[in-house]
Enzyme design. Sequence first.
Site: not given
Ligand code: WQD
Length: 337
Positions: A12, A33, A36, A59, A125, A149, A153, A177, A179, A199-200
């Site tokens: 990505y 590799n 993903n 890899d 991260s 994870y 990092k 990074y 989000n 992820n959200l």
């Molecule tokens: C964001 C917000 C959830 C999904 C993660 C990894 C971090 C990085 C970025 C790699 C939070 C809420 C989420 C859902 C929800 N990745 N949420 N319903 O947890 O901040 O970070 O991704 O480096 O390492 O931890 O991102 O998108 O999972 O969550 O309510 O179905 O959305 O509770 O508040 P996060 P996220």
Amino acid sequence: MTRILVTGGTGYIGSHTCVELIQAGYEVVVMDNLYNSSEAVLDRIETIAGTRPKFYKTDLLDREGLETIFRENDIDAVIHFAGYKAVGESVAKPLLYYENNIAGSINLYETMAAHGVKTLVFSSSATVYGAPKSVPIREDFEVHTTNPYGSTKLMNEMILEDICTADPEWSVMLLRYFNPIGAHPSGLIGEVPNGIPNNLVPYIARVANGTLEYLRVWGNDYPTVDGTGVRDYIHVVDLAKGHISAVAYALEHKGAEKVNLGTGNGYSVLQVLHAYEKACGHELPYQIMERRPGDIATCYADTEKAASLLGWKAQYNIDDMCRDSWNFTVRNPDGIK
Ligand code: WQD
């Protein structure tokens, strides 16, 4: 022409960075590799930027494969994205994460050193901060990881700082990074999650295109504007451009620098959901659930160092991010094959 090896370059953030590198005049070699991602991403990169990067299906654990890449190409710097990145999976399978993300990265660093390549941009991260004592988060804040994870990092950051201490010829940028979300405005590359997204925004995108029924909102009892979690969402193209500034800086300086790549703005889950409704043009159903274990209430970046050291600042806003995410989702219902 300056030649950059991008590990994880069909992924990505890697693919968006390849586009920006080519458009900035760099020659790009990609190693991936394909665990993903798909090789078809290289054709998309060519369509956008006009050049198809040279590709090695390799890899990180394949020392011979790494040796071949450095023997066949005069690499000036490396941007290292390759690694497993699912927090939940890392808790269930720690050894898989430590082997790939640590042992694999050490293979890369040893091969670089053997070929005199001592300039690296590392994909770190904000997760290394754990639950911050205050916000906005600065690079000198305490670090504390709560899952394998995140620990991989932080361990890579420590390994790379120690390499710089031992050999002052090294130049390392540790980019933290926040989000990353969104997609290239062309809609040709974007985030293609494996299975049900954790992820959200990728999850919201699936609700918006009807493949998932409703968004589960993990808790609305946080001390935030509306009770839901607040995060610093950054457009993936802004993030990619941050890597162009970082690699240019690294090619001109020695030593290790930690830099946050975020916008400095926090948005709640519900604020993002409503922004996505504007982007997709219809209401998105959701249900309030219990908090997700390990989540923190609020996280967003102090962006001063990226501005002063790299002259970089995020340009896109949350509406741009949702618009581009939705555009990619509509154009690629089955991902990139
Ligand atoms: C964001 C917000 C959830 C999904 C993660 C990894 C971090 C990085 C970025 C790699 C939070 C809420 C989420 C859902 C929800 N990745 N949420 N319903 O947890 O901040 O970070 O991704 O480096 O390492 O931890 O991102 O998108 O999972 O969550 O309510 O179905 O959305 O509770 O508040 P996060 P996220």
